[in-house]
Design a protein around this motif. Sequence first.
Motif, PDB file in Angstrom:
ATOM      1  N   PRO A  53       0.825  -1.206   0.000  1.00  0.00           N
ATOM      2  CA  PRO A  53       0.000   0.000   0.000  1.00  0.00           C
ATOM      3  C   PRO A  53       0.862   1.260   0.000  1.00  0.00           C
ATOM      4  N   THR A  54       0.406   2.279  -0.718  1.00  0.00           N
ATOM      5  CA  THR A  54       1.116   3.559  -0.721  1.00  0.00           C
ATOM      6  C   THR A  54       0.974   4.234   0.636  1.00  0.00           C
ATOM      7  N   SER A  55      -0.212   4.093   1.229  1.00  0.00           N
ATOM      8  CA  SER A  55      -0.428   4.595   2.586  1.00  0.00           C
ATOM      9  C   SER A  55      -1.536   3.775   3.231  1.00  0.00           C
ATOM     10  N   GLY A  56      -1.669   3.913   4.538  1.00  0.00           N
ATOM     11  CA  GLY A  56      -2.667   3.134   5.275  1.00  0.00           C
ATOM     12  C   GLY A  56      -2.038   1.935   5.961  1.00  0.00           C
ATOM     13  N   ARG A  57      -2.866   1.180   6.669  1.00  0.00           N
ATOM     14  CA  ARG A  57      -2.365   0.046   7.447  1.00  0.00           C
ATOM     15  C   ARG A  57      -3.165  -1.209   7.148  1.00  0.00           C
ATOM     16  N   VAL A  58      -2.451  -2.336   7.193  1.00  0.00           N
ATOM     17  CA  VAL A  58      -3.085  -3.645   7.014  1.00  0.00           C
ATOM     18  C   VAL A  58      -2.681  -4.536   8.180  1.00  0.00           C
ATOM     19  N   TYR A  59      -3.670  -5.161   8.812  1.00  0.00           N
ATOM     20  CA  TYR A  59      -3.428  -6.085   9.920  1.00  0.00           C
ATOM     21  C   TYR A  59      -3.922  -7.476   9.533  1.00  0.00           C
ATOM     22  N   ILE A  60      -3.114  -8.482   9.804  1.00  0.00           N
ATOM     23  CA  ILE A  60      -3.498  -9.874   9.569  1.00  0.00           C
ATOM     24  C   ILE A  60      -3.405 -10.615  10.898  1.00  0.00           C
ATOM     25  N   ASP A  61      -4.513 -11.184  11.318  1.00  0.00           N
ATOM     26  CA  ASP A  61      -4.562 -11.931  12.577  1.00  0.00           C
ATOM     27  C   ASP A  61      -3.993 -11.103  13.730  1.00  0.00           C
ATOM     28  N   GLY A  62      -4.341  -9.817  13.748  1.00  0.00           N
ATOM     29  CA  GLY A  62      -3.938  -8.932  14.837  1.00  0.00           C
ATOM     30  C   GLY A  62      -2.566  -8.300  14.712  1.00  0.00           C
ATOM     31  N   LYS A  63      -1.806  -8.666  13.665  1.00  0.00           N
ATOM     32  CA  LYS A  63      -0.456  -8.124  13.511  1.00  0.00           C
ATOM     33  C   LYS A  63      -0.405  -7.206  12.290  1.00  0.00           C
ATOM     34  N   GLU A  64       0.168  -6.028  12.502  1.00  0.00           N
ATOM     35  CA  GLU A  64       0.286  -5.096  11.376  1.00  0.00           C
ATOM     36  C   GLU A  64       1.400  -5.558  10.442  1.00  0.00           C
ATOM     37  N   ILE A  65       1.062  -5.709   9.164  1.00  0.00           N
ATOM     38  CA  ILE A  65       2.085  -6.126   8.198  1.00  0.00           C
ATOM     39  C   ILE A  65       2.682  -4.934   7.463  1.00  0.00           C
ATOM     40  N   THR A  66       2.006  -3.796   7.510  1.00  0.00           N
ATOM     41  CA  THR A  66       2.511  -2.624   6.793  1.00  0.00           C
ATOM     42  C   THR A  66       3.647  -1.938   7.531  1.00  0.00           C
ATOM     43  N   SER A  67       3.962  -2.393   8.730  1.00  0.00           N
ATOM     44  CA  SER A  67       5.070  -1.790   9.481  1.00  0.00           C
ATOM     45  C   SER A  67       6.372  -2.555   9.279  1.00  0.00           C
ATOM     46  N   HIS A  68       6.341  -3.591   8.428  1.00  0.00           N
ATOM     47  CA  HIS A  68       7.520  -4.429   8.246  1.00  0.00           C
ATOM     48  C   HIS A  68       8.054  -4.327   6.820  1.00  0.00           C
ATOM     49  N   ASN A  69       9.320  -4.634   6.711  1.00  0.00           N
ATOM     50  CA  ASN A  69       9.898  -4.777   5.389  1.00  0.00           C
ATOM     51  C   ASN A  69       9.254  -5.959   4.682  1.00  0.00           C
ATOM     52  N   LYS A  70       9.033  -5.814   3.384  1.00  0.00           N
ATOM     53  CA  LYS A  70       8.325  -6.837   2.605  1.00  0.00           C
ATOM     54  C   LYS A  70       8.949  -8.224   2.755  1.00  0.00           C
ATOM     55  N   THR A  71      10.257  -8.290   2.837  1.00  0.00           N
ATOM     56  CA  THR A  71      10.936  -9.589   2.877  1.00  0.00           C
ATOM     57  C   THR A  71      10.778 -10.293   4.214  1.00  0.00           C
ATOM     58  N   HIS A  72      10.304  -9.578   5.246  1.00  0.00           N
ATOM     59  CA  HIS A  72      10.191 -10.186   6.563  1.00  0.00           C
ATOM     60  C   HIS A  72       8.758 -10.496   6.966  1.00  0.00           C
ATOM     61  N   ILE A  73       7.835 -10.397   6.012  1.00  0.00           N
ATOM     62  CA  ILE A  73       6.431 -10.636   6.350  1.00  0.00           C
ATOM     63  C   ILE A  73       6.162 -12.133   6.432  1.00  0.00           C
TER      64      ILE A  73
END
Length: 241
Positions: A53-73
Amino acid sequence: MIKMENVNKYFGDLHVLKDVNLEVKEGEKLVIIGPSGSGKSTTVRCMNYLEEPTSGRVYIDGKEITSHNKTHINREAMSMVFQQFNLYPHMTVLKNLTLAPMKLHHKTKQEAEELAYHYLDVVGLRDKANVYPTTLSGGQQQRIAIARALCAQSKIILFDEPTSALDPETIQEVLDVMIRLAKENITMVVVTHEMGFARQVADRVVFMADGQIIEEGTPEHFFENPENERVKQFLGKIIRS
């Protein structure tokens, strides 16, 4: 299980998603419909970070994935079934299915194969275990792709227009598998143009147009008493055709 907060996505100057807010509960079957180019596929691709996403937040099973580097998701929580199957052509069906259980979940070869045969039974293709995907019909390949997603034992399965690349006569065999899956406690998000499937399976239907969610509700509300004029026009064309 899934939460999107004010998600925007640009491709260059093209504003594809515009402040998308969406929640999907555990075990819920959510169907996303709308005209081509409305942002449906981009929405599900942002859910598992195939698109950032260019902006905004995404949470999966209670954990935010937009706060991490793509390779560590950690993508173990969800699997995806694509329009074009995305099976490995140089591997047999069985190897396609055992790859994730062995690599991600460290199962033994025997454990992974037992799992693969179980889900091949679920999709009705046990006899195709030792053939290569290119020898199968489109409908069979998509059923194998669904079995592969199940073998990953994810809590969530995303379906991005899983029947759009299929011949009309093979669409129903894939939908039948998905209808059976919908009776299980799996969280499903399905982008589709198959209105009969949406009516039968969805707990909730979301309609997107121009990168925004403009209406959502139960299938009964959606198909019998939609409020938005854009939705009424779309359904009128779809149902008449």
